[in-house]
Design an enzyme around this catalytic site. Structure first.
Site, PDB file in Angstrom:
ATOM      1  N   HIS A  73     114.284 104.045  61.909  1.00 14.01           N
ATOM      2  CA  HIS A  73     113.434 104.422  60.788  1.00 14.01           C
ATOM      3  C   HIS A  73     112.329 103.399  60.590  1.00 14.01           C
ATOM      4  O   HIS A  73     111.172 103.749  60.285  1.00 14.01           O
ATOM      5  CB  HIS A  73     114.291 104.553  59.528  1.00 14.01           C
ATOM      6  N   GLU A  76     109.562 104.149  62.978  1.00  9.98           N
ATOM      7  CA  GLU A  76     108.741 105.286  62.559  1.00  9.98           C
ATOM      8  C   GLU A  76     107.595 104.823  61.666  1.00  9.98           C
ATOM      9  O   GLU A  76     106.467 105.305  61.773  1.00  9.98           O
ATOM     10  CB  GLU A  76     109.598 106.309  61.821  1.00  9.98           C
ATOM     11  N   HIS A  77     107.872 103.870  60.778  1.00  7.61           N
ATOM     12  CA  HIS A  77     106.837 103.333  59.890  1.00  7.61           C
ATOM     13  C   HIS A  77     105.895 102.383  60.631  1.00  7.61           C
ATOM     14  O   HIS A  77     104.668 102.463  60.496  1.00  7.61           O
ATOM     15  CB  HIS A  77     107.495 102.591  58.722  1.00  7.61           C
ATOM     16  N   GLU A 153     111.300 104.429  49.358  1.00  5.76           N
ATOM     17  CA  GLU A 153     111.633 105.755  49.878  1.00  5.76           C
ATOM     18  C   GLU A 153     113.105 106.066  49.641  1.00  5.76           C
ATOM     19  O   GLU A 153     113.469 107.183  49.231  1.00  5.76           O
ATOM     20  CB  GLU A 153     111.308 105.807  51.375  1.00  5.76           C
TER      21      GLU A 153
END
Length: 463
Positions: A73, A76-77, A153
């Site tokens: 994750h 992804e950022h 998030e």
């Protein structure tokens, strides 16, 4: 009955006319795979850079070859935050100035960085995406900024009780299996993540053998292959060299130790929970979000078409049994539905509703009753025709969009290695018999059942 299009890993080229669209596939000696679907009459295209690495591939320990939990994750950022030739602002403006849409997603078994642009702007979008995937610098300052963004998030997701219930359901049904972990990590793993671990995850998991590039719409296949190879050859990192021969990577969907004719709902690894349970998460709320379900079917299971038909009748729309019994007849919930999720070696099935605490037990009983009715008595001919119409219509409408077709190519290549076009898929659904539907419902019914409840469960009779 027509057969799906096969994507053998040792086949270097494929060209198939689907009667309106054209699918082409190239497997480069470096392991890179490029797939396109040309759609006549459109002026845009969607492109995705898929990496066959998801949250399940992380290690609970900081294994340098895999990275710590949350690394997927984080990547992804971070891949949007800069390369040696583009900073984060340049990447953002590259898409914004041409009105392109760009985003990324992390899943349990893959990650995808994607964009949609006009046909004349597609090359630019491909160049930026390729640069991001192959040349990210994973800047230390950006890493700390994104740590805070990801924590926000996660905090946002924690305020959505339906999301909390879904995550808890995966954890309870799949247990210690890596698929049971939350895709985005949790507050503890994100706070503990180190830039060096994420960098090792990137260095050891991202290379041409795990990379699949798919595009659909107004796209020229040969030109796309040329652009992607040029980008890989231009990378300063030797792991992206196209001169090195590699074997493309695809997950096996048939574990060596499981008979192909197994009759369990899913050929579950030992880490999957095998006992009924009730999992409660107390949170202040006017509703209890409840999911009741069990293990489901693996990806590639031939019974998945019967499962799809059964799921449509049970909880697939406003005319479904769950919606009618729980909402329309009794007013117990605003929404009620059923769902399934399939992965290479595990799967799950669930029924969801959000209801007042004092009504939660009744909702669970109703959901179980409706599944049992299908297992015992099957579905009516009218329900069957309605479900087939719903599946055909929703599938056809979805395929009007290049994003859907691009995603279909990526998931087929990284998943089972089979591409079902609309007609081939609908043939399989129409071939499902009433016995098939009853059997798959009975299969689910006899599995150990898990109930997950999130909200002020203490006000309910759920135990």
């Amino acid at each position: 009955m027509r057969e799906p299009i096969q994507f053998p890993l040792d086949q270097s080229a494929l060209d198939v006319d689907l009667g309106g669209t054209r699918v082409r596939r190239t497997v480069h000696p470096s392991g890179l795979r490029v797939l396109t679907e040309y759609m006549p009459g459109v002026r845009s295209a969607s492109v995705g850079f898929w990496v066959g690495v998801g949250s399940r591939d992380e290690q609970a320990e900081n294994d340098a070859a895999r990275g710590s939990l949350g690394s997927t994750h984080f990547l992804e950022h971070l891949l949007f935050k800069g390369t040696p030739t583009r900073d984060a602002y340049s990447i953002a403006t590259s898409f914004d100035r041409v009105g392109a849409e760009s985003n990324a997603l992390t899943a349990k078994e893959y990650t995808c960085y994607h964009a949609k642009a006009r046909d004349v702007d597609l090359e630019g979008a491909v160049e930026v995406l390729a640069d991001m995937v192959t040349n990210s610098v994973l800047d230390a300052g950006e890493f700390e900024n994104e740590r805070e963004v990801i924590l926000e998030e996660l905090a946002m997701a924690a305020d959505d009780l339906a999301d909390v219930a879904s995550e808890r359901f995966f954890e309870e049904v799949l247990g210690d299996h890596p698929l049971g972990r939350p895709i985005g990590g949790n507050t503890e793993t994100i706070r503990a993540a180190r830039r060096d671990d994420v960098n090792e995850h990137y260095a050891h998991r991202y290379d041409p053998s795990t990379l699949v590039v798919t595009a659909a719409g107004a796209v020229d296949h040969d030109r796309l292959v040329e652009l992607v190879l040029r980008a890989l050859e231009g990378s300063a990192d030797p792991r992206w060299s196209t001169e090195v021969s590699r074997t493309p990577v695809r997950r096996s969907t048939v574990p060596d130790d499981v008979p192909a004719a197994s009759t369990t709902a899913q050929e579950a690894p030992e880490a999957v929970n095998a006992a009924p349970r009730v999992a409660v998460t107390e949170k202040p709320s006017e509703q209890v979000n409840v999911i009741v379900g069990t293990t489901g079917l693996r990806a590639g299971d031939p019974r998945r078409f019967a499962m799809g038909l059964m799921n449509s009748v049970l909880g697939g729309g406003m005319s479904s049994r769950l919606f009618q019994e729980i909402r329309e007849k009794r007013g117990l919930a605003y929404t009620a539905y059923s769902f399934g999720a399939s992965y290479s070696d595990a799967g799950l099935f669930g029924m969801y509703a959000g209801t007042a605490p004092q009504k939660a037990a009744e909702v669970v009983d109703l959901a179980r009753t409706e599944l049992a009715k299908i297992a015992d008595d099957g579905i009516t001919s009218e329900e069957r025709e309605r479900a087939l119409g719903q599946i055909a219509g929703s599938s056809a409408l979805a395929l009007e969009d290049s994003d859907t077709r691009m995603g279909r190519l990526g998931r087929a290549e990284l998943g089972t290695g089979e591409l079902y076009d609309l007609d081939t898929s609908l043939e399989r659904f129409h071939a499902v018999t009433d016995t098939d539907v009853r059997e798959v419902a009975a299969l689910l019914q006899r599995q150990p059942s898990t109930i997950v409840a999130v909200g002020e469960v203490s006000r309910s009779t759920l135990r």
